[in-house]
Scaffold this motif. Sequence first.
Motif, PDB file in Angstrom:
ATOM      1  N   SER A  32     -55.971   0.930  60.864  1.00 58.45           N
ATOM      2  CA  SER A  32     -56.572   0.628  61.779  1.00 58.45           C
ATOM      3  C   SER A  32     -55.949  -0.629  62.585  1.00 58.45           C
ATOM      4  O   SER A  32     -55.344  -1.601  62.231  1.00 58.45           O
ATOM      5  CB  SER A  32     -57.794  -0.054  61.058  1.00 58.45           C
ATOM      6  N   LYS A  58     -48.685   4.650  59.863  1.00 58.17           N
ATOM      7  CA  LYS A  58     -48.704   5.104  61.190  1.00 58.17           C
ATOM      8  C   LYS A  58     -50.318   5.095  61.609  1.00 58.17           C
ATOM      9  O   LYS A  58     -50.703   5.058  62.657  1.00 58.17           O
ATOM     10  CB  LYS A  58     -48.153   6.501  61.219  1.00 58.17           C
ATOM     11  N   ASP A  59     -51.284   5.405  60.606  1.00 63.50           N
ATOM     12  CA  ASP A  59     -52.708   5.440  61.136  1.00 63.50           C
ATOM     13  C   ASP A  59     -53.499   4.408  60.766  1.00 63.50           C
ATOM     14  O   ASP A  59     -54.728   4.564  60.911  1.00 63.50           O
ATOM     15  CB  ASP A  59     -53.332   6.830  60.624  1.00 63.50           C
ATOM     16  N   GLU A 109     -47.405   3.589  71.240  1.00 63.11           N
ATOM     17  CA  GLU A 109     -46.373   4.823  70.994  1.00 63.11           C
ATOM     18  C   GLU A 109     -44.934   4.533  71.151  1.00 63.11           C
ATOM     19  O   GLU A 109     -44.256   5.371  71.149  1.00 63.11           O
ATOM     20  CB  GLU A 109     -46.723   5.987  72.090  1.00 63.11           C
ATOM     21  N   GLY A 155     -53.484  -0.062  64.503  1.00 70.47           N
ATOM     22  CA  GLY A 155     -52.163   0.322  65.064  1.00 70.47           C
ATOM     23  C   GLY A 155     -50.737  -0.265  64.543  1.00 70.47           C
ATOM     24  O   GLY A 155     -51.157  -1.287  63.893  1.00 70.47           O
TER      25      GLY A 155
END
Length: 280
Positions: free
Chosen positions: A155, A152-153, A209, A157
């Motif tokens: 680089s 999820k984090d 998102e 996205g």
Amino acid sequence: MADSTGPISLTVHGAAGRMGRRVVALGLADPSFQLVGAIDHAESPELGKDSGAVAGEAPSGVEISSHWPALDEKSIKRAVIDFSLPEAIDGCVQHCVEAGSPLVVATTGLTEEQKQGLSEAAKSIPVVWAPSMSLAVNLSMKIAEQITAALKDVSGGLDVEILERHHRFKADAPSGTALKFGELIAGQLGESTSHVHGREGHTGARTREEIGYHAIRVGDNPGEHTIVFGMLGEKIELNVAASNRDCYASGALAAAKWLIQQDKGPGLYSMFDVLGMSQS
């Protein structure tokens, strides 16, 4: 005194439907169960017919009926499996609460009000509810959670898209299974996650998102889900597919066995609980 030995007295709600027939067929083949009821709606053309014969098996001696069977007070081992339609679920839940029967709900497309009704029912009876009864699907859901948590984090996205394929007769879209995949993935991504159902026109760049859903309806596909995890330079595709409906029927029967054999009290359970993979 009630007899705790012997097979589980099984009633199938939605017995004349595609899935109900498979639950009847597999239940008849499993010595852990004794079919005692086969329920369908009052306008069903299969009413009065032997449920085993309708399922393509040897006669069971249990006719398809719109009326619930009388309770066998000698047995405390009984369960109801519901594979019907959203408009039929309320009556089934009410019956099980009044009869004190453990319930497995495999019907999808439920409204928020109906889901709340299941939660209320679970205060007095044990209920297993899941958007999919498939072992492989539920294992894949756990894997999807783990992939999301790990990436999820990353680089650049992480993009998540969910594609689901089902037969042309399926009435709800996206599938309940696709929505559950999305719910679990969103739980890892965070509260700002949005859910986008299909895309058309000048939509602009994809946001970081969102989770995209795409529903495909073709032929007699019994169910297939592909979760795409896209990153810059690489991707992961998690695919789980059924080749026939028996995986759902056998999963529902396994859930009913679990409720009885574990002697579960009132509560709302999932297939994660049945498989020993609960999120707690």
